[in-house]
Design an enzyme around this catalytic site. Structure first.
Site, PDB file in Angstrom:
ATOM      1  N   LEU A  34      16.587  13.352  -5.805  1.00 51.41           N
ATOM      2  CA  LEU A  34      18.002  13.495  -6.142  1.00 51.41           C
ATOM      3  C   LEU A  34      18.897  12.566  -5.324  1.00 51.41           C
ATOM      4  CD1 LEU A  34      18.174  17.407  -6.584  1.00 51.41           C
ATOM      5  CD2 LEU A  34      17.668  15.667  -8.317  1.00 51.41           C
ATOM      6  N   SER A 125      11.514  -4.460 -15.215  1.00 50.40           N
ATOM      7  CA  SER A 125      12.846  -4.891 -15.627  1.00 50.40           C
ATOM      8  C   SER A 125      12.801  -6.328 -16.117  1.00 50.40           C
ATOM      9  CB  SER A 125      13.778  -4.793 -14.412  1.00 50.40           C
ATOM     10  OG  SER A 125      14.986  -5.477 -14.648  1.00 50.40           O
ATOM     11  N   TYR A 149      15.933  -6.417  -5.025  1.00 52.89           N
ATOM     12  CA  TYR A 149      15.600  -5.456  -6.085  1.00 52.89           C
ATOM     13  C   TYR A 149      14.606  -6.081  -7.061  1.00 52.89           C
ATOM     14  CZ  TYR A 149      15.889  -2.979 -10.502  1.00 52.89           C
ATOM     15  OH  TYR A 149      15.556  -2.349 -11.667  1.00 52.89           O
ATOM     16  N   LYS A 153      10.319  -5.337  -8.189  1.00 52.61           N
ATOM     17  CA  LYS A 153       9.695  -5.191  -9.514  1.00 52.61           C
ATOM     18  C   LYS A 153       8.560  -6.203  -9.671  1.00 52.61           C
ATOM     19  CE  LYS A 153      12.418  -1.881 -10.926  1.00 52.61           C
ATOM     20  NZ  LYS A 153      11.912  -0.505 -10.876  1.00 52.61           N
ATOM     21  N   ARG A 292      30.389 -13.597 -11.895  1.00 51.00           N
ATOM     22  CA  ARG A 292      29.755 -12.826 -10.816  1.00 51.00           C
ATOM     23  C   ARG A 292      28.566 -13.639 -10.294  1.00 51.00           C
ATOM     24  NH1 ARG A 292      27.620  -6.855 -12.356  1.00 51.00           N
ATOM     25  NH2 ARG A 292      26.253  -8.100 -13.684  1.00 51.00           N
TER      26      ARG A 292
HETATM   27  P1  NAD Z   1      18.437   6.266 -11.714  1.00 50.61           P
HETATM   28  O1  NAD Z   1      18.906   5.930 -10.342  1.00 50.61           O
HETATM   29  O2  NAD Z   1      19.347   7.039 -12.599  1.00 50.61           O
HETATM   30  O3  NAD Z   1      17.036   7.031 -11.637  1.00 50.61           O
HETATM   31  C1  NAD Z   1      16.117   6.837 -10.599  1.00 50.61           C
HETATM   32  C2  NAD Z   1      15.766   8.196 -10.040  1.00 50.61           C
HETATM   33  O4  NAD Z   1      14.818   8.026  -8.978  1.00 50.61           O
HETATM   34  C3  NAD Z   1      16.971   8.932  -9.460  1.00 50.61           C
HETATM   35  O5  NAD Z   1      17.040  10.225 -10.029  1.00 50.61           O
HETATM   36  C4  NAD Z   1      16.685   9.002  -7.961  1.00 50.61           C
HETATM   37  O6  NAD Z   1      17.186  10.188  -7.373  1.00 50.61           O
HETATM   38  C5  NAD Z   1      15.163   8.931  -7.932  1.00 50.61           C
HETATM   39  N1  NAD Z   1      14.601   8.373  -6.701  1.00 50.61           N
HETATM   40  C6  NAD Z   1      14.934   7.229  -6.050  1.00 50.61           C
HETATM   41  N2  NAD Z   1      14.166   7.074  -4.957  1.00 50.61           N
HETATM   42  C7  NAD Z   1      13.331   8.141  -4.914  1.00 50.61           C
HETATM   43  C8  NAD Z   1      12.317   8.580  -4.005  1.00 50.61           C
HETATM   44  N3  NAD Z   1      12.019   7.866  -2.902  1.00 50.61           N
HETATM   45  N4  NAD Z   1      11.653   9.705  -4.270  1.00 50.61           N
HETATM   46  C9  NAD Z   1      11.948  10.442  -5.365  1.00 50.61           C
HETATM   47  N5  NAD Z   1      12.912  10.106  -6.243  1.00 50.61           N
HETATM   48  C10 NAD Z   1      13.597   8.979  -6.010  1.00 50.61           C
HETATM   49  O7  NAD Z   1      18.019   4.891 -12.413  1.00 50.61           O
HETATM   50  P2  NAD Z   1      17.613   4.589 -13.915  1.00 50.61           P
HETATM   51  O8  NAD Z   1      18.656   3.709 -14.496  1.00 50.61           O
HETATM   52  O9  NAD Z   1      17.223   5.829 -14.604  1.00 50.61           O
HETATM   53  O10 NAD Z   1      16.338   3.675 -13.652  1.00 50.61           O
HETATM   54  C11 NAD Z   1      15.016   4.197 -13.665  1.00 50.61           C
HETATM   55  C12 NAD Z   1      14.059   3.071 -13.363  1.00 50.61           C
HETATM   56  O11 NAD Z   1      14.230   2.025 -14.317  1.00 50.61           O
HETATM   57  C13 NAD Z   1      14.255   2.421 -11.995  1.00 50.61           C
HETATM   58  O12 NAD Z   1      13.000   2.113 -11.450  1.00 50.61           O
HETATM   59  C14 NAD Z   1      15.015   1.162 -12.318  1.00 50.61           C
HETATM   60  O13 NAD Z   1      14.783   0.149 -11.369  1.00 50.61           O
HETATM   61  C15 NAD Z   1      14.432   0.785 -13.671  1.00 50.61           C
HETATM   62  N6  NAD Z   1      15.333  -0.036 -14.485  1.00 50.61           N
HETATM   63  C16 NAD Z   1      16.602   0.387 -14.732  1.00 50.61           C
HETATM   64  C17 NAD Z   1      17.452  -0.409 -15.476  1.00 50.61           C
HETATM   65  C18 NAD Z   1      18.879   0.004 -15.721  1.00 50.61           C
HETATM   66  O14 NAD Z   1      19.701  -0.865 -16.029  1.00 50.61           O
HETATM   67  N7  NAD Z   1      19.231   1.271 -15.643  1.00 50.61           N
HETATM   68  C19 NAD Z   1      16.996  -1.622 -15.991  1.00 50.61           C
HETATM   69  C20 NAD Z   1      15.687  -2.012 -15.732  1.00 50.61           C
HETATM   70  C21 NAD Z   1      14.855  -1.206 -14.966  1.00 50.61           C
HETATM   71  C1  WQD Z   2      26.062  -7.110 -18.153  1.00 56.70           C
HETATM   72  C2  WQD Z   2      27.074  -8.178 -18.510  1.00 56.70           C
HETATM   73  C3  WQD Z   2      28.099  -9.176 -16.598  1.00 56.70           C
HETATM   74  C4  WQD Z   2      30.175  -5.562 -15.258  1.00 56.70           C
HETATM   75  C5  WQD Z   2      21.639  -5.547 -14.373  1.00 56.70           C
HETATM   76  C6  WQD Z   2      20.547  -5.918 -13.431  1.00 56.70           C
HETATM   77  C7  WQD Z   2      19.229  -5.930 -14.143  1.00 56.70           C
HETATM   78  C8  WQD Z   2      18.990  -4.607 -14.871  1.00 56.70           C
HETATM   79  C9  WQD Z   2      20.150  -4.215 -15.718  1.00 56.70           C
HETATM   80  C10 WQD Z   2      17.720  -3.166 -13.486  1.00 56.70           C
HETATM   81  C11 WQD Z   2      26.995  -9.408 -17.614  1.00 56.70           C
HETATM   82  C12 WQD Z   2      29.135  -8.426 -17.410  1.00 56.70           C
HETATM   83  C13 WQD Z   2      29.399  -6.461 -15.957  1.00 56.70           C
HETATM   84  C14 WQD Z   2      31.589  -5.727 -15.235  1.00 56.70           C
HETATM   85  C15 WQD Z   2      31.334  -7.679 -16.624  1.00 56.70           C
HETATM   86  N1  WQD Z   2      18.819  -3.531 -13.960  1.00 56.70           N
HETATM   87  N2  WQD Z   2      29.971  -7.506 -16.633  1.00 56.70           N
HETATM   88  N3  WQD Z   2      32.120  -6.790 -15.922  1.00 56.70           N
HETATM   89  O1  WQD Z   2      23.651  -7.911 -14.789  1.00 56.70           O
HETATM   90  O2  WQD Z   2      22.676  -7.933 -17.123  1.00 56.70           O
HETATM   91  O3  WQD Z   2      21.680  -6.512 -15.428  1.00 56.70           O
HETATM   92  O4  WQD Z   2      21.358  -4.272 -14.940  1.00 56.70           O
HETATM   93  O5  WQD Z   2      16.644  -3.672 -13.559  1.00 56.70           O
HETATM   94  O6  WQD Z   2      18.265  -6.173 -13.177  1.00 56.70           O
HETATM   95  O7  WQD Z   2      20.815  -7.207 -12.890  1.00 56.70           O
HETATM   96  O8  WQD Z   2      23.867  -5.876 -16.314  1.00 56.70           O
HETATM   97  O9  WQD Z   2      25.672  -4.327 -16.930  1.00 56.70           O
HETATM   98  O10 WQD Z   2      25.767  -5.488 -14.699  1.00 56.70           O
HETATM   99  O11 WQD Z   2      26.137  -6.809 -16.767  1.00 56.70           O
HETATM  100  O12 WQD Z   2      31.869  -8.622 -17.220  1.00 56.70           O
HETATM  101  O13 WQD Z   2      32.327  -4.970 -14.592  1.00 56.70           O
HETATM  102  O14 WQD Z   2      28.386  -7.647 -18.311  1.00 56.70           O
HETATM  103  O15 WQD Z   2      28.632 -10.360 -16.067  1.00 56.70           O
HETATM  104  O16 WQD Z   2      27.305 -10.522 -18.415  1.00 56.70           O
HETATM  105  P1  WQD Z   2      23.010  -7.189 -15.885  1.00 56.70           P
HETATM  106  P2  WQD Z   2      25.394  -5.532 -16.129  1.00 56.70           P
END
Ligand code: NAD
Ligand code: WQD
Length: 336
Positions: A34, A125, A149, A153, A292
């Site tokens: 959490l 990711s 980050y 991955k 950014r």
């Molecule tokens: P999130 O933060 O909502 O969910 C991750 C969960 O992991 C959280 O509930 C957190 O409490 C739990 N957590 C973190 N460290 C922990 C630990 N040491 N032990 C137990 N629980 C732990 O994130 P999300 O958006 O649901 O992402 C889930 C996964 O998908 C992550 O690995 C993230 O890197 C990956 N991912 C997310 C995105 C995105 O944009 N949301 C994109 C690509 C990959």
């Molecule tokens: C999307 C677009 C921004 C915010 C990130 C991580 C990636 C993955 C997903 C985990 C971009 C623009 C954003 C704002 C904006 N996560 N933007 N104003 O950067 O594609 O990906 O999340 O694995 O690793 O890097 O996602 O939603 O931040 O941005 O203009 O306030 O929106 O420049 O073009 P991103 P994002």
């Protein structure tokens, strides 16, 4: 009966995946510390599915706690979402990211080995495609990263790949998500970030609901049709379903397999703003700001491997992504 351990199951994507696994008839056990979610999301999963969820509030880095779960439950596969995910924070706190994401995965994999559990679906990711691959991204392109980050991955994928080589019975699917957005149709679970959101959709949602004043669009001079950044946004429900298909695939195929989960289509920031305005019925105030640092102009998936191997493709639309996100924002303006 053997069960699936879902790490990070209280989080944004994990909670939606829990619902899909339960609906598909898989018995699940959730582990989450959490750190970036609330226990309320477990209650909401129960409300949506009508099933009780076995939940361990535990840290995946705590070997004794993880071992206890494997001791008490018959775990035959792990779907591994737990980890930190904020790119900017990872630059400021690299050790925290390496320690939690890689250290935690290490503990998990060691305990899986102790208990003979050889199946994992991992949340990777699109960030592993780095800055220099041409779009659309295809799974066999070289991986790299631009921040800690992203390196977590890349490294975890490498670890899973190496384990699969060392053990011909091990199976690991790395799902490379593009940009997950949207929420469950019930409006009960969705994205609930701590503090000011870093990502586009939660930011727009908070402007729409009146919590934030104005969106900053990071650059309108990119080499894209309207100059704003282009991404492959995917509905979290489609993503969740992809995990059920990936687990079924993993159970039948040993080895390491990276698979993109995206729609294969790019959407610009301005297109997203306009789609959200339509969904919420009001204008989203925005201004054009500087680019950014670290952002690329455009990315989207080649989604054919998921179709071929998982028989999966995204079904939701830009409209439903925005409508579902807005429903969640309206029902939960202050989060869960
Ligand atoms: P999130 O933060 O909502 O969910 C991750 C969960 O992991 C959280 O509930 C957190 O409490 C739990 N957590 C973190 N460290 C922990 C630990 N040491 N032990 C137990 N629980 C732990 O994130 P999300 O958006 O649901 O992402 C889930 C996964 O998908 C992550 O690995 C993230 O890197 C990956 N991912 C997310 C995105 C995105 O944009 N949301 C994109 C690509 C990959
Ligand atoms: C999307 C677009 C921004 C915010 C990130 C991580 C990636 C993955 C997903 C985990 C971009 C623009 C954003 C704002 C904006 N996560 N933007 N104003 O950067 O594609 O990906 O999340 O694995 O690793 O890097 O996602 O939603 O931040 O941005 O203009 O306030 O929106 O420049 O073009 P991103 P994002």
């Amino acid at each position: 009966m053997s069960k699936i351990l879902i790490t990070g199951g209280a989080g944004f994507i994990g909670s939606h995946a829990c619902v899909e696994f339960i609906n598909a008839g898989f018995p699940i056990v959730v582990l989450d510390n959490l750190s970036n979610s609330k226990e309320e999301s477990i209650r909401r999963i129960e409300k949506i599915t009508g099933k009780t969820v076995t939940f361990y509030k535990a840290d995946m880095r705590d070997a004794a706690a993880v071992r206890r779960i494997f001791e008490e439950q018959q775990i035959d596969a792990v779907v591994h979402f737990a980890g930190f995910k904020a790119v900017g924070e990872s630059v400021a706190k690299p050790l925290d990211y390496y320690e939690n994401n890689i250290g935690g995965t290490f503990v998990l994999l060691q305990i899986m080995r102790e208990y003979g559990c050889k199946t994992i679906v991992f949340s990777s990711s699109a960030t592993v495609y780095g800055m220099h691959n041409p779009i659309p991204y295809v799974e066999d392109m070289p991986t790299s990263a631009t921040n800690p980050y992203g390196y977590t991955k890349v490294m975890i994928e490498q670890i899973l790949h190496d384990i699969c080589i060392s053990d011909p019975e091990f199976r690991a699917v790395a799902l490379r998500y593009f940009n997950p957005i949207g929420a469950h149709k019930s409006g009960l679970i969705g994205e609930d970030p701590n503090g000011i959101p870093n990502n586009l959709l939660p930011y727009i949602g908070q402007v729409a609901v009146g919590k934030l004043q104005q969106l900053s669009i990071f650059g309108n001079d990119y080499d894209t049709p309207d100059g704003t950044g282009v991404r492959d946004y995917i509905h979290v429900l489609d993503l969740a379903k992809g995990h059920v298909s990936a687990l079924k695939y993993a159970k039948e195929h040993a080895g390491f397999m990276p698979i993109n989960l995206g729609t294969g289509h790019g959407i610009s920031v301005l297109e997203m703003v306009h789609a959200y305005e339509k969904a919420c019925g009001k204008p989203i105030s925005y201004r054009i700001a500087d680019r950014r640092p670290g952002d690329i102009s455009a990315n989207y998936a080649n989604a054919s491997r998921a179709k071929e191997l998982l028989n999966w493709q995204a079904e939701e639309t830009l409209e439903t992504m925005c409508e579902d996100s807005w429903r969640f924002m309206q029902q939960n303006p202050n989060g869960l």
